[in-house]
Design a protein around this motif. Structure first.
Motif, PDB file in Angstrom:
ATOM      1  N   ASP A   1       7.481   8.932   3.916  1.00  0.00           N
ATOM      2  CA  ASP A   1       8.198   7.914   3.135  1.00  0.00           C
ATOM      3  C   ASP A   1       7.970   6.547   3.769  1.00  0.00           C
ATOM      4  OD1 ASP A   1       9.853   7.707   5.338  1.00  0.00           O
ATOM      5  OD2 ASP A   1      11.589   8.618   4.381  1.00  0.00           O
ATOM      6  N   ILE A   2       8.463   5.500   3.119  1.00  0.00           N
ATOM      7  CA  ILE A   2       8.150   4.136   3.565  1.00  0.00           C
ATOM      8  C   ILE A   2       8.794   3.806   4.905  1.00  0.00           C
ATOM      9  CG2 ILE A   2       7.688   3.199   1.293  1.00  0.00           C
ATOM     10  CD1 ILE A   2      10.613   2.294   1.178  1.00  0.00           C
ATOM     11  N   LYS A   3       9.699   4.663   5.380  1.00  0.00           N
ATOM     12  CA  LYS A   3      10.308   4.461   6.692  1.00  0.00           C
ATOM     13  C   LYS A   3       9.673   5.349   7.773  1.00  0.00           C
ATOM     14  CE  LYS A   3      14.805   3.014   4.881  1.00  0.00           C
ATOM     15  NZ  LYS A   3      16.276   3.248   4.887  1.00  0.00           N
ATOM     16  N   GLY A   4       8.569   6.037   7.388  1.00  0.00           N
ATOM     17  CA  GLY A   4       7.840   6.855   8.349  1.00  0.00           C
ATOM     18  C   GLY A   4       8.409   8.229   8.574  1.00  0.00           C
ATOM     19  N   ARG A   5       9.298   8.720   7.712  1.00  0.00           N
ATOM     20  CA  ARG A   5       9.907  10.020   7.892  1.00  0.00           C
ATOM     21  C   ARG A   5       9.095  11.100   7.169  1.00  0.00           C
ATOM     22  NH1 ARG A   5      15.892   8.083   6.108  1.00  0.00           N
ATOM     23  NH2 ARG A   5      14.547   7.409   4.375  1.00  0.00           N
TER      24      ARG A   5
ATOM     25  N   ARG B   1       0.820  -1.217   0.000  1.00  0.00           N
ATOM     26  CA  ARG B   1       0.000   0.000   0.000  1.00  0.00           C
ATOM     27  C   ARG B   1       0.856   1.271   0.000  1.00  0.00           C
ATOM     28  NH1 ARG B   1      -5.176  -0.440   0.798  1.00  0.00           N
ATOM     29  NH2 ARG B   1      -5.306   1.667   1.676  1.00  0.00           N
ATOM     30  N   CYS B   2       1.663   1.425  -1.023  1.00  0.00           N
ATOM     31  CA  CYS B   2       2.510   2.611  -1.168  1.00  0.00           C
ATOM     32  C   CYS B   2       2.498   3.056  -2.635  1.00  0.00           C
ATOM     33  CB  CYS B   2       3.926   2.338  -0.681  1.00  0.00           C
ATOM     34  SG  CYS B   2       4.760   0.974  -1.523  1.00  0.00           S
ATOM     35  N   PHE B   3       3.249   4.090  -2.957  1.00  0.00           N
ATOM     36  CA  PHE B   3       3.261   4.630  -4.324  1.00  0.00           C
ATOM     37  C   PHE B   3       4.583   5.330  -4.559  1.00  0.00           C
ATOM     38  CE2 PHE B   3       1.034   7.446  -1.400  1.00  0.00           C
ATOM     39  CZ  PHE B   3       1.753   8.620  -1.486  1.00  0.00           C
ATOM     40  N   LYS B   4       4.940   5.441  -5.838  1.00  0.00           N
ATOM     41  CA  LYS B   4       6.140   6.163  -6.225  1.00  0.00           C
ATOM     42  C   LYS B   4       5.867   7.664  -6.246  1.00  0.00           C
ATOM     43  CE  LYS B   4       8.188   2.546  -9.153  1.00  0.00           C
ATOM     44  NZ  LYS B   4       8.685   2.226 -10.504  1.00  0.00           N
ATOM     45  N   ALA B   5       6.944   8.431  -6.072  1.00  0.00           N
ATOM     46  CA  ALA B   5       6.804   9.888  -6.095  1.00  0.00           C
ATOM     47  C   ALA B   5       6.279  10.360  -7.445  1.00  0.00           C
ATOM     48  CB  ALA B   5       8.148  10.536  -5.785  1.00  0.00           C
TER      49      ALA B   5
ATOM     50  N   HIS C   1      11.254   7.422  -5.597  1.00  0.00           N
ATOM     51  CA  HIS C   1      11.195   7.135  -4.169  1.00  0.00           C
ATOM     52  C   HIS C   1       9.770   6.737  -3.770  1.00  0.00           C
ATOM     53  CE1 HIS C   1      15.166   9.010  -4.026  1.00  0.00           C
ATOM     54  NE2 HIS C   1      15.287   8.544  -2.775  1.00  0.00           N
ATOM     55  N   LEU C   2       9.686   5.873  -2.753  1.00  0.00           N
ATOM     56  CA  LEU C   2       8.399   5.337  -2.320  1.00  0.00           C
ATOM     57  C   LEU C   2       7.852   6.139  -1.139  1.00  0.00           C
ATOM     58  CD1 LEU C   2       9.047   1.478  -2.533  1.00  0.00           C
ATOM     59  CD2 LEU C   2       8.000   2.983  -4.233  1.00  0.00           C
ATOM     60  N   TYR C   3       6.522   6.358  -1.194  1.00  0.00           N
ATOM     61  CA  TYR C   3       5.830   7.079  -0.128  1.00  0.00           C
ATOM     62  C   TYR C   3       4.523   6.349   0.177  1.00  0.00           C
ATOM     63  CZ  TYR C   3       9.091  10.911  -0.946  1.00  0.00           C
ATOM     64  OH  TYR C   3      10.238  11.657  -1.075  1.00  0.00           O
ATOM     65  N   ARG C   4       3.936   6.714   1.289  1.00  0.00           N
ATOM     66  CA  ARG C   4       2.673   6.108   1.706  1.00  0.00           C
ATOM     67  C   ARG C   4       1.883   7.150   2.504  1.00  0.00           C
ATOM     68  NH1 ARG C   4       5.414   2.098   6.224  1.00  0.00           N
ATOM     69  NH2 ARG C   4       5.809   3.724   7.815  1.00  0.00           N
ATOM     70  N   PHE C   5       0.612   6.822   2.740  1.00  0.00           N
ATOM     71  CA  PHE C   5      -0.211   7.683   3.577  1.00  0.00           C
ATOM     72  C   PHE C   5      -0.085   7.247   5.032  1.00  0.00           C
ATOM     73  CE2 PHE C   5      -2.678   8.058  -0.478  1.00  0.00           C
ATOM     74  CZ  PHE C   5      -2.516   9.426  -0.646  1.00  0.00           C
TER      75      PHE C   5
END
Length: 527
Positions: free
Chosen positions: A87-91, A42-46, A102-106
């Protein structure tokens, strides 16, 4: 979730921010991605986020297809800073978003902005000049409210003109209006304009920050071209900036400068102008009026309404700000349409360059508003297309206020016995009531005193029957509904004036007992 038009009103920028976040969360596709031999659900690219949000903004009627991809990236930077995404590491918390892979999520819940509480002291009670001005030192709070009861005599005198009986009257001369009175009239009538679909402009601005002198100066201190003329010459634009602006606006014919022959001269002149306006501490539309101009953007679907709203709003500006806005927008519009001017950028069209270069110096917020760049670009585009109408004085408003001032200076006629002779407190502003209470007051508020007046006419025994019929007939003509309630049928009306039965005189008995008279033969005349 379907996008909706966010209309004018308080905190429109905040409402738009929350609207875009909800639409973006609902429309952004989420899928499984791999990064450095690890899978993320459940993520997406920039770049996918840029594609999605750019399409969403372009199809949204609050923004439109003028939104560029670069503006979309800037908005996503603000999303990352405000923890709308991470980002996918919560930053999150930095604006280091780029249009890449780069990968991001809500996060579990994207924060929506709350609406600030509006200060209770934002509204200013504006006093209109009155016919009967109070004495100095008199407080409105300690003035007793005298109720006025209209009896039939006052009503009769008020309506006596209709029957040709004009009562005695007197002339009351209005105290001469001062310049301060006229300025306050301009301020109050301008703020009461319902150009935004609101009851008044004080719903989107603090009226105490509106200077009445600025409005009057913007209306009357103008040259033949409609440009504001300043009383304080120290607030004028520097001569070298004016010369640079005229050079590009009138290219290639420029009388103020001898144009050098080197290539790129026009770009150097343009950069000088951009640098000068970019270093201003406050935008031309000022921080105080940010909300009102953002609210106007909700009217762009109806261009004529938006032009009228911007005409009124721009009158509130300080004269030096209004003059700079007039000169700058006129230059921008002429440069955009000038086919003889060499391109000022290799990669950006001239019109787009004008919007990007000057949007921030025209409209921006003192506080950090995350959509102000998009909102400013949309407003500046509309200004460039309609600057001649928007930055001119609204003739309808000017005529109405001037007529009102003339009316206040006119001699007033007061009739003796009319309710205008009674002592009245100064006008006060209304308070909001419920719909049911309004309907009840509308139905009963005006009919009850009229019904009492009619009953007083009916029960008055001091006037003659002829006069009473005359007054009732006039009342019936003026207020037929009230009259019909009191006399629903002709029979009820007839009961008020019962017909007196005419008694026949008695037959005298002596007339029947006359003595018998014998028949007397008369002589006949024969021919």
């Amino acid at each position: 979730m379907e996008p909706r038009l966010v209309g004018p009103g308080p905190y429109r920028a905040t409402r738009l921010w929350n609207e875009i976040i909800e639409l973006f969360r609902a429309g952004m596709p989420l899928r499984k991605h791999r990064c450095r031999f690890k899978s993320y659900e459940r993520c997406f690219k920039a770049s996918e986020a840029v594609d999605c949000l750019h399409e969403l903004l372009g199809s949204n009627q609050n923004f439109g297809p003028e939104v560029t991809r670069d503006q979309t990236v800037k908005l996503l930077k603000k999303f990352l800073k405000n923890h709308v995404i991470e980002d996918i590491k919560g930053r999150w918390g930095k604006e280091d978003f780029e249009d890449d892979g780069h990968l991001y999520r809500f996060p579990p819940s994207s924060p929506l902005k709350s609406y600030p509480k509006k200060s209770s002291c934002g509204k200013e009670v504006i006093k209109f000049p009155d016919w009967n001005e109070l004495k100095a030192g008199t407080s409105q709070e300690h003035i007793p409210v005298k109720s006025i009861t209209m009896n039939y005599e006052m009503w009769y005198k008020r309506h006596s003109i209709a029957i040709g009986e004009v009562p005695a009257c007197k002339l009351v001369f209005r105290r001469e209006l001062t310049q301060t009175n006229i300025e306050e009239i301009w301020k109050s009538m301008t703020l009461l304009q319902k150009v935004l679909g609101l009851d008044s402009l004080d719903e989107v601005l603090d009226t105490k920050l509106v200077n009445s002198k600025h409005i009057v100066q913007n209306v009357y201190n103008v040259n033949k071209q409609g440009i504001v003329t300043l009383e304080d010459k120290s607030k004028e634009l520097p001569h070298w900036i004016l010369s640079a602006m005229k050079c590009l606006a009138n290219w290639p014919s420029c009388s103020d400068l001898k144009q050098p022959t080197y290539s790129g001269f026009e770009r150097d002149v343009f950069k000088t102008i951009v640098d000068y306006f970019g270093q201003m501490k406050e935008p031309l539309l000022t921080f105080h009026f940010f909300d009102i101009f953002v609210s106007v953007l909700g009217l762009l679907q109806k261009p004529s309404k938006a032009v009228e709203a911007l005409q009124i709003s721009c009158l509130l500006l300080p004269p030096e700000k209004r003059k700079r806005l007039q000169l700058l927008v006129r230059m921008m519009a002429r440069i955009s349409l000038n086919q003889d001017l060499p391109p000022l950028s290799e990669s950006v069209r001239t019109r787009t360059l004008m919007v990007q270069a000057f949007s921030r110096c025209i409209l921006s917020s003192k506080d950090e508003i995350d959509l102000d760049e998009l909102l400013a670009a949309k407003l500046v585009s509309f200004l460039m297309d309609n600057y001649q109408e928007i930055l001119s004085v609204p003739s309808a408003l000017k005529s109405s206020i001037e007529d009102h001032v003339v009316h206040l200076q006119r001699v007033q006629i007061k009739y003796a016995g009319a309710d205008s002779d009674a002592a009245r407190p100064p006008p006060s502003f209304c308070h909001q009531i419920s719909t049911d209470e309004f309907e009840y007051q509308r139905a009963t508020g005006s009919q009850e005193p009229l019904a009492a007046l009619l009953e007083e006419i009916v029960m008055n025994k001091e006037i003659s029957v002829k006069d009473k019929k005359k007054k009732l007939k006039q009342f019936q003509k003026s207020y037929p509904e009230v009259y019909r309630v009191r006399f629903p049928t002709p029979e009820t009306e007839a009961m008020l004036f019962p017909e007196k039965t005419k008694q026949k005189p008695p037959i005298l008995m002596w007339a029947l007992k006359r003595p018998f008279q014998p028949f007397h033969r008369t002589r006949s005349f024969r021919m």
